[in-house]
Design an enzyme around this catalytic site. Structure first.
Site, PDB file in Angstrom:
ATOM      1  N   GLU A 318       0.813  -1.214   0.000  1.00  0.00           N
ATOM      2  CA  GLU A 318       0.000   0.000   0.000  1.00  0.00           C
ATOM      3  C   GLU A 318       0.851   1.272   0.000  1.00  0.00           C
ATOM      4  O   GLU A 318       0.597   2.194  -0.766  1.00  0.00           O
ATOM      5  CB  GLU A 318      -0.962   0.019   1.188  1.00  0.00           C
ATOM      6  CG  GLU A 318      -0.317  -0.003   2.566  1.00  0.00           C
ATOM      7  CD  GLU A 318      -1.289   0.382   3.679  1.00  0.00           C
ATOM      8  OE1 GLU A 318      -2.288   1.071   3.394  1.00  0.00           O
ATOM      9  OE2 GLU A 318      -1.044  -0.003   4.834  1.00  0.00           O
ATOM     10  N   HIS A 319       1.853   1.355   0.862  1.00  0.00           N
ATOM     11  CA  HIS A 319       2.727   2.532   0.940  1.00  0.00           C
ATOM     12  C   HIS A 319       4.088   2.196   0.342  1.00  0.00           C
ATOM     13  O   HIS A 319       4.741   1.249   0.786  1.00  0.00           O
ATOM     14  CB  HIS A 319       2.971   2.959   2.389  1.00  0.00           C
ATOM     15  CG  HIS A 319       1.736   3.287   3.164  1.00  0.00           C
ATOM     16  ND1 HIS A 319       1.338   2.559   4.265  1.00  0.00           N
ATOM     17  CD2 HIS A 319       0.822   4.269   3.003  1.00  0.00           C
ATOM     18  CE1 HIS A 319       0.227   3.091   4.757  1.00  0.00           C
ATOM     19  NE2 HIS A 319      -0.105   4.118   4.008  1.00  0.00           N
TER      20      HIS A 319
END
Length: 433
Positions: A318-319
């Site tokens: 996600e990041h």
């Protein structure tokens, strides 16, 4: 070929723990379906030691709670929410509605309709995650959702005042002090005191994410968001201290939060590991960050920038924080991520807390097929059709008849035949009687 300096626990161990989560979640959802409010109260008492007369806060209670929050906190909440609101409005502006005439008298159109009721889950339990209120509620309101139900758990039996203030200022129509699977289930299936919603958005722990997964289809969800993941990409110019700080910034979310470094420099890798070990003992959130790093942290050394991005895409985290000499190269080279954070001046924590892009992002590989929460998640993109020209009605009617009979759909064909008959007098041999 990548060299792994630090491994995570075997995937089999993670899978085994997820099996237990699935079983627990299924039981809670089934109980809430059957017993409604009684089950919700029982689980709130069990997991959160929380059983007020009403889980929903009244307008007077909200006003009193908001008044107790320091003015600086209120001002900061308003500022951050305006960043989120502004970005969401730009997203909305990018979504066009249109009507085109594809043939004489044939009009095809697209429009966007907001879902009529959305649930916003704002995690809590230990930390008052006010930022999740901005991401879920503000974005829903920009989309035009008329009813937003917001749920957050108490923290150690206390009302998280700043979170309630954020929920209120974001525009929540209902605020409930209720957390965990019981909150997600109540919003999805409804109880005597809570009307169900059409879609649930927001991050959470493994139990919340699994509850959303099991309820998907009965209600819509934004995406599978949780536990938090961070992937740091670094070359030989990266500062190991910055790498370590940023890895730990996400590890503190929970003991199951993966934190991964991929670097082209063995020196950066070794020094980052050393910095993590140096910083961990002094972290106030060590009880979460330490097991997260110990069990789910990874460090990979690769031979080139090409391998760096290839391996990064395989993680589909996600990041993704890019600490390289040319960070914007990631925009060209990567296709599987929730959000990119480009350069040392841009940390993942900016995205989590203040910058304005949404922090509800895909985890557990979901970035392979979806992006994060955005204003479009709250909108249903629908189409409409209108045929007013008789020549076009006849043309399409005849074409529909032929195309449908190729597929052996006689009923469809007859609908087309009728339009051609009404518009141009075509015969209906199947209706001669």
């Amino acid at each position: 070929m990548a060299e792994i300096l630090k491994h995570a626990v075997p995937k089999a161990e993670v899978a085994a723990s997820l099996d237990q989560v699935r079983e627990t979640v299924a039981g809670v959802i089934a109980d809430v379906r059957e017993r409604g409010d009684a089950a919700v109260r029982a689980y709130s008492e069990k997991f959160d030691k929380w059983s007020p007369d009403s889980f929903r806060l009244s307008a007077d209670e909200v006003e009193e709670i908001v008044a107790s929050v320091p003015q600086q906190v209120i001002d900061d909440i308003r500022f951050v929410q305006e960043q989120v609101r502004s970005f969401a409005r730009h997203q909305l502006d990018s979504m066009g509605e249109f009507e085109v005439e594809t043939l004489p008298g044939v009009k095809l159109g697209q429009k966007h309709i907001p879902v009529q009721a959305a649930g916003a889950y704002i995690p809590g339990g230990r930390y008052p995650l006010t930022a999740s209120a901005h991401m879920t509620i503000v974005t829903a309101k920009v989309a035009g959702v008329p009813r937003v139900v917001a749920c957050t758990p108490p923290i150690h039996g206390e009302i998280p005042a700043a979170t309630v203030a954020a929920m209120h200022l974001a525009g929540a129509d209902e605020i409930w002090l209720l957390g965990g699977v019981q909150a997600v289930a109540a919003m999805a299936v409804g109880t005597d005191t809570m009307e169900p919603v059409n879609l649930i958005a927001g991050p959470g722990n493994a139990y919340v994410a699994e509850a959303k997964r099991q309820l998907f289809g009965e209600i819509g969800i934004d995406l599978f968001a949780g536990p938090t993941e961070i992937l740091v990409l670094a070359d030989d110019r990266a500062d190991p201290f910055v790498c370590a700080v940023d890895l730990l910034s996400q590890a503190e979310h929970g003991p199951d939060s993966p934190a991964v470094l991929i670097t082209t420099s063995r020196e950066v890798a070794e020094k980052t590991i050393a910095e993590v070990e140096r910083l961990l003992p002094g972290m106030p959130t060590r009880d979460y960050a330490e097991p997260a790093w110990r069990n789910h942290g990874q460090v990979h050394v690769v031979g080139s920038v090409d391998e760096l991005y290839e391996l990064a895409d395989a993680f589909a985290f996600e990041h993704v924080e890019v600490l390289t000499a040319e960070p914007r190269l990631a925009l060209e080279r990567m296709t599987q991520y929730g959000a990119l954070f480009l350069g040392e001046g841009t940390c993942v924590s900016f995205g989590d807390k203040v910058i304005g892009t949404n922090h509800v992002l895909p985890t557990r590989g979901a970035a392979r097929y979806t992006g994060g929460l955005w204003v479009g998640k709250y909108l249903k993109t629908v189409t409409y059709q209108e045929v007013t020209d008789t020549a076009s009605q006849a043309l399409l009617g005849r074409l529909c008849g032929r195309a449908s009979r190729v597929e052996l759909f006689e009923g469809h064909a007859r609908s087309g035949d009728v339009r051609a008959a009404r518009a141009a007098g075509d015969a209906l041999p199947w209706n001669e009687a």
